[in-house]
Design a protein around this motif. Sequence first.
Motif, short mmCIF file in Angstrom:
data_model
loop_
_atom_site.label_atom_id
_atom_site.label_comp_id
_atom_site.label_asym_id
_atom_site.label_seq_id
_atom_site.Cartn_x
_atom_site.Cartn_y
_atom_site.Cartn_z
N TYR A 134 0.81 -1.22 0.00
CA TYR A 134 0.00 0.00 0.00
C TYR A 134 0.84 1.27 0.00
N ASN A 135 0.44 2.19 -0.85
CA ASN A 135 0.90 3.57 -0.81
C ASN A 135 -0.19 4.42 -1.46
N GLU A 136 0.00 5.72 -1.46
CA GLU A 136 -1.06 6.59 -1.94
C GLU A 136 -1.38 6.38 -3.41
N ALA A 137 -0.39 5.94 -4.19
CA ALA A 137 -0.62 5.74 -5.62
C ALA A 137 -1.11 4.34 -5.96
N SER A 138 -1.20 3.46 -4.95
CA SER A 138 -1.59 2.08 -5.23
C SER A 138 -3.01 1.98 -5.77
N PHE A 139 -3.94 2.75 -5.20
CA PHE A 139 -5.32 2.69 -5.65
C PHE A 139 -5.54 3.52 -6.91
N ALA A 140 -4.71 4.52 -7.14
CA ALA A 140 -4.90 5.41 -8.29
C ALA A 140 -4.71 4.68 -9.61
N ARG A 141 -3.89 3.61 -9.62
CA ARG A 141 -3.62 2.92 -10.88
C ARG A 141 -4.83 2.14 -11.39
N TYR A 142 -5.87 2.00 -10.54
CA TYR A 142 -7.07 1.28 -10.97
C TYR A 142 -8.22 2.22 -11.32
N ASP A 143 -7.96 3.53 -11.31
CA ASP A 143 -9.03 4.48 -11.60
C ASP A 143 -9.54 4.34 -13.03
N GLY A 144 -8.68 4.06 -13.98
CA GLY A 144 -9.09 3.98 -15.37
C GLY A 144 -9.66 2.65 -15.77
N LEU A 145 -9.59 1.64 -14.90
CA LEU A 145 -10.09 0.31 -15.25
C LEU A 145 -11.58 0.21 -14.98
N ASP A 146 -12.22 -0.70 -15.70
CA ASP A 146 -13.65 -0.95 -15.51
C ASP A 146 -13.81 -2.01 -14.42
N ILE A 147 -13.75 -1.58 -13.17
CA ILE A 147 -13.82 -2.50 -12.04
C ILE A 147 -15.26 -2.97 -11.86
N GLU A 148 -15.43 -4.29 -11.79
CA GLU A 148 -16.76 -4.87 -11.64
C GLU A 148 -17.07 -5.24 -10.20
N ASP A 149 -16.05 -5.64 -9.44
CA ASP A 149 -16.28 -6.09 -8.07
C ASP A 149 -15.06 -5.76 -7.23
N VAL A 150 -15.30 -5.53 -5.93
CA VAL A 150 -14.23 -5.22 -4.98
C VAL A 150 -14.35 -6.20 -3.82
N ARG A 151 -13.24 -6.84 -3.49
CA ARG A 151 -13.22 -7.78 -2.38
C ARG A 151 -11.95 -7.56 -1.56
N VAL A 152 -11.93 -8.11 -0.37
CA VAL A 152 -10.76 -7.97 0.50
C VAL A 152 -10.29 -9.35 0.93
N LEU A 153 -9.01 -9.46 1.20
CA LEU A 153 -8.43 -10.67 1.77
C LEU A 153 -8.28 -10.44 3.26
N ALA A 154 -9.01 -11.21 4.04
CA ALA A 154 -8.99 -11.06 5.50
C ALA A 154 -8.46 -12.35 6.12
N TYR A 155 -7.82 -12.20 7.27
CA TYR A 155 -7.30 -13.38 7.96
C TYR A 155 -7.67 -13.32 9.43
N THR A 156 -7.86 -14.51 10.00
CA THR A 156 -8.26 -14.65 11.39
C THR A 156 -7.05 -14.51 12.31
N GLN A 157 -7.34 -14.46 13.61
CA GLN A 157 -6.29 -14.36 14.62
C GLN A 157 -6.49 -15.46 15.67
N PRO A 158 -6.18 -16.71 15.32
CA PRO A 158 -6.40 -17.81 16.26
C PRO A 158 -5.55 -17.73 17.51
#
Length: 346
Positions: A134-158
């Motif tokens: 992650y950095n400030e420009a990481s999300f900017a590179r996807y502004d021009g793309l036709d994004i259809e869905d957004v998901r996250v990778l989450a992990y538990t803390q056993p």
Amino acid sequence: MPQRRRPKRGSRAYGPRKRAKSQTPRLDSWPEISGTPKIQGFAGYKAGMTHALIVDSRAKSTTSGLEVQVPVTVVEVPPMKIAAVRFYENSILGLKTAGEVWANDLDSLLSRRMCLPKSGAETEGDAPAEKAKYNEASFARYDGLDIEDVRVLAYTQPKMVSGVPKKVPDIMELRIGGGTIDERVAYAKSILGTEVSFDNFVAEGALIDVIAVTKGKGFQGVTKRWGVKLLSHRNSKHRRGIGNLGPKRPGYVRSTVPGSGQMGYHQRTEFNKKIVKVGADGAEVTPKGGFINYGEVRNTYVLVHGSVPGPTKRLIRFRDATRAPKKASMDAVEVTYVSTDSKQGA
């Protein structure tokens, strides 16, 4: 006379009955929701079962307004951490990964589960998917793309759970639903690298789907596995076998013929389970002496109406209800009592 051929009738959802590939259930579909963006799933660890007294809120029930006893399953749900944001775009083959943005500070134990990406690293393939940290420009590179869905990778803390004898996190993909694509991206950016709690998923009274891997029972015979009738008492060999393996043609045993084999340890989904209560103090539901084979509940817990698949300590995944009835009540349940009697026996 020609042979009559037709497509297979009936659901093949429970076949073949073989062992699940992973104890972390995999979800292939997510429901569409409205409102503000939020995560559409969560995960926890099964502690055990008890019973509770609730006020019946069903208007047409014979016990409406009275206290009724219901079985509940206690699932410990410590906070989950968001490791990455994943973007999807449309292709002729369906959704395709457009790229990922990873958090800077990840749990060191996560490296035992998977190879963590390095800054600026890219995956190999026809359409490389960026895995930059992650950095400030990481999300900017996807502004021009036709994004259809957004998901996250989450992990538990056993490591926060005393009853689960492991510390390596379980990682999974959670969809972000509600709002527009831009609002989802903004929400994903706000939670990247942070902890999310069960309250970020649903509230008390909601209907959810529960997905888990069932108890494994090993190799079992045909009678126990399929529930076929016992053979006649005149049978001279075995009563608990199968009487016929099928016709002469085709020259093989069809998959529809009951047979011995693996029983249990299958991924199963139970729909429309109601959230009875969400609490922060595990001592409220921990029975005297602790849950059998689990111990004490020390983190946030969830009471789910009825049973859920899997044994104690099994990873349980939740998802927004995909088949919720149109007139289903989403109101919170009034809980008057939760049993904390010992489960160790007399």
